[in-house]
Scaffold this motif. Structure first.
Motif, PDB file in Angstrom:
ATOM      1  N   ALA A 322      -9.367   2.811   5.578  1.00 16.87           N
ATOM      2  CA  ALA A 322      -9.063   2.129   4.328  1.00 16.87           C
ATOM      3  C   ALA A 322      -9.765   2.831   3.174  1.00 16.87           C
ATOM      4  N   GLY A 323     -10.994   3.281   3.420  1.00 17.22           N
ATOM      5  CA  GLY A 323     -11.714   4.038   2.393  1.00 17.22           C
ATOM      6  C   GLY A 323     -10.925   5.266   1.988  1.00 17.22           C
ATOM      7  N   VAL A 325      -7.648   5.639   2.090  1.00 21.44           N
ATOM      8  CA  VAL A 325      -6.482   5.245   1.292  1.00 21.44           C
ATOM      9  C   VAL A 325      -6.902   5.008  -0.156  1.00 21.44           C
ATOM     10  N   VAL A 326      -7.995   4.261  -0.343  1.00 17.80           N
ATOM     11  CA  VAL A 326      -8.466   3.986  -1.694  1.00 17.80           C
ATOM     12  C   VAL A 326      -8.905   5.278  -2.382  1.00 17.80           C
ATOM     13  N   ALA A 328      -7.714   8.255  -1.983  1.00 18.81           N
ATOM     14  CA  ALA A 328      -6.526   8.978  -2.438  1.00 18.81           C
ATOM     15  C   ALA A 328      -6.015   8.373  -3.740  1.00 18.81           C
ATOM     16  N   ASP A 329      -5.982   7.051  -3.804  1.00 21.54           N
ATOM     17  CA  ASP A 329      -5.579   6.365  -5.043  1.00 21.54           C
ATOM     18  C   ASP A 329      -6.496   6.745  -6.198  1.00 21.54           C
TER      19      ASP A 329
END
Lengths: 491, 491
Positions: A322-323, A325-326, A328-329
């Protein structure tokens, strides 16, 4: 009175602020200290620090302090004096500076407050007298109401917690308190300073003089400034543009919205106009505007420590899907590019990772969650070897693991930091580390501080949040694009 | 198979996830644990935690674990079972869930990964089988690839570091790792939870089911959601709007920019479009969008703990003049109003402060730098008594003082925190505390943690940066304005 000169000056008249051969301190006392007796604190910084010149404590009572002879007045000092630090009641400051001018001092730093900042007529009058005295006598006055210079090279400092080594960053700050936050906060992130000046009310030496001086200072590569207000807007604009042409100037301008808030009840629109005016002024001059202390620190870290990436293609290496994914955002939102890895890089990583890796974890961002810990350095190297990446960011989330794993993770996290540092030493690529302390328990803090120290000592720029890191790095690249366009703003 | 029912259910079929009377855990082992054997960690959470129902460990080898009899299979359990936690290899999951359906379980939480998140055909096929099994049998499946429920009331938890008390916040998270960050990080800031669910790949129970359920849950006042993707956009839109009508829904939607980044080389513009679409969807539904973990925490703290201020007029009480200037900027930039104090309030403060106070320090923001420390509570009270202020923010900068003062300041800072808490207990006004740890030395952290704990225990919302606090509070006021307009967006 003209016979003595600051001999280690480069020739600029402000050199005397940073390179005095002798310093007098007035306002010293041997009383046990509360918030009073600040002169003694300055004196201690000189005596216990590295100041190599002569030191003359001044007090009408005479005697000895910290092993030094105390002179009843500046006039009584038997030798020439370059510079004085003045910590006495505001009412006694003007006569003291008159004595300094008589004695032939080049500069006086006035710590004392009680001048225009009080808003009182008396305070304003006293400050006006100081300005006029500086103009008439040629003595340069720093302040009043400020902490003065920190110059590691000559051993001048107003805090024993400041580093004794020099570095490429100059910082000028109207606020003394912020110097006391920001210098150690930046130092902890590995920043080192050429010259720092807390200049307060600026009755004589002001931000314009300082910018001009620092633009020419060969020991300064990056300039940061905390500015509350300027008196001569036109000169400021001119000097700022010239300075920003020479080197990056990072500016935290405050007080804009506050005055806006005062005015907003009776005069809607003043706020936006003012803030926009400052925005335009700073942008047109080519300065880099920041809006908070955290952003100031992040930008200084970036400009003084980040290797210029050859492009915006960024890889993030972290722990936890999840880290990733964030991350990349955050990178993409900031204006960086997070390209997926081609299959040959993914295959290399798959071969290295014990479990064979999972899904997106081996593309970019790379998630090392469930992988073996002995292959970290090879993974870092595999990413650095790939030509399609300009910048590698390591993300270490401290305190982000559930309690059965938490203690077990600490050695792995540390190992990851050490592996990253080793790869950094062997690589020419642009790299940085984000060390986030989620919970701030004592153990978390200890691990975070150790990782931060290891990374900082290796020369890596370190950040405390990935989104802030991505924004600072993207602005750094924007700045270099702007320079490459010959200093023209893009559309 | 239909005879047993979760008797403490409110009637909603998802109640069985949070209120089972009996739980089976498959994937337990007595091997020393690495990252394997996670079933045992779940089992320990139930046994050592507060779970009051029956617990059945499952392992083909039988025997005993943690004092409990181990059954060879779920079918062998002699009594009815409500719920199972499944931590076995992905290939064995489908047969296990088939057994659960046969045995008449209501719900299964599948921790195991190795499904659609791998991107492999086999993983996708296995997950499709699970979905179809759930549809056919009526058994509800949570996951796969997730940590499942945390429900303090029934003693269900996946981490021993989560609080055992309940509170008003529900949190649904596609990511398990983020539950493990965010629950303790929010708990440290005083947030308590009604129900938390890490729901992973959502092969059956998904964000829409959960939002519907939580909208009706009388123990939930605020909903926070971390969402990577939704499968049925139309239903999500409909359900989100309905839920947001009932209670505040704070959404961290991620993965938008990341997919954009993948596409950006060949298809410029995809990113902006996607992100704007999500922005519009969330805004139109009346949800509160956040963009980072820090912002999610700040918004949850605000919505669950801040007393609704009667307006935007804010006073900041801090230490250090420059901090006050920046605080005023931060508040005004965020959309709060920082009015100057009328002379009667300033005079009251002047009378209270030992030194008579200095300049703007006694207007608003109030700077207590050089004032006596015994009058803090009276100063706080003087500000709270003034009708022209709706909200009071205390700003405690830890580690912001020069080293000769630093240690001397700690007791004062703590006293200021205690004085503020006492004033809070005696007032009905909206108040909050900002505790900033600038340097994170061990001593700084200790003082910061103590102040944070004192403030949190008193019920105060606590933030770690003034600009973030101001933004969260302004958005909270925006939300209430929106509700007062009958749920219509302003221009």
């Amino acid at each position: 009175m003209i016979e003595q000169q600051c001999s280690n000056m480069s020739g600029h008249e402000l050199d005397c602020i940073f390179n005095p051969e002798s310093v007098a301190v007035v306002g010293v006392s041997t009383r046990p200290q509360g918030l009073q007796g600040t002169g003694t604190i300055f004196l201690e910084s000189l005596v216990r620090g590295n100041f190599k010149g002569k030191i003359y404590p001044i007090n009408p009572k005479g005697g000895r302090i910290l092993g030094l002879k105390v002179y009843p007045s500046i006039i009584d000092v038997p030798e020439p004096v370059d510079y004085a630090i003045c910590c006495i009641s505001s009412l006694r400051v003007v006569p003291f500076v008159q004595d300094c001018a008589l004695k032939g001092l080049k500069a006086v730093h006035i710590f004392s407050s009680g001048f225009s900042e009080t808003g009182s007529e008396e305070g304003k009058r006293l400050e006006e007298e100081l300005s006029s005295l500086a103009r008439r006598s040629g003595i340069r006055i720093i302040g009043p109401n400020c902490l003065g210079p920190y110059h590691p090279k000559s051993g001048l400092s107003f805090s024993s917690s400041f580093p004794s080594e020099s570095g490429p960053v100059a910082f000028v700050s109207q606020s003394g308190a912020f110097c006391n936050y920001l210098v150690p906060a930046m130092a902890q992130r590995g920043v080192r300073f050429s010259k720092v000046l807390s200049y307060g009310n600026a009755c004589d030496v002001n931000e314009c003089d300082l910018l001009e001086y620092l633009a020419a200072d060969e020991n300064t590569r990056v300039i940061a400034a905390y500015i509350e207000g300027v008196k001569d807007g036109e000169r400021f604009k001119r000097v700022l543009r010239k300075t920003a042409e020479a080197k990056p100037v990072i500016v935290l301008k405050v007080g804009v919205a506050e005055s806006g808030a005062r005015a907003v009840a009776s005069h809607t629109g003043a706020l936006a106009g003012l803030d926009e005016a400052w925005d335009a002024l700073l942008r047109q001059a080519g300065a880099i505007r920041v809006h908070s202390l955290e952003e100031l620190i992040d930008m200084v870290v970036t400009f003084s420590r980040l290797r210029l990436p050859s492009g915006r293609r960024t890889s993030v290496l972290g722990i936890g899907g999840a880290g990733a994914v964030v991350a990349a955002d955050d990178c993409t939102n900031a204006g960086l590019i997070v390209p997926g890895f081609p299959s040959e890089v993914q295959n290399k990583l798959r071969q290295l990772t014990a479990s064979g890796g999972i899904g997106m974890g081996l593309s970019n961002p790379v998630d090392l969650s469930d992988q073996g810990w002995d292959i970290l350095r090879d993974c870092v190297k595999a990413i650095l070897d790939y030509d399609g990446i300009d910048l590698l960011i390591l993300q270490l989330p401290i305190g982000a693991f559930p309690s059965p794993y938490q203690d077990m993770m600490f050695p792995h996290i540390k190992r990851l930091a050490y592996a990253f540092v080793q790869a950094y030493n062997e690589s020419n690529k642009s790299m940085s580390a984000v060390i986030t302390n989620f919970l701030s328990s004592a153990k978390d803090s200890e691990v975070a501080l150790e990782c931060e120290q290891v990374c900082c000592e290796a020369g890596l720029p370190v950040y405390h949040s990935l989104s802030n890191a991505a924004r600072a790095i993207a602005r750094f690249l924007d700045y270099h694009d702007y320079k490459a366009r010959g200093g023209k703003q893009s559309d």
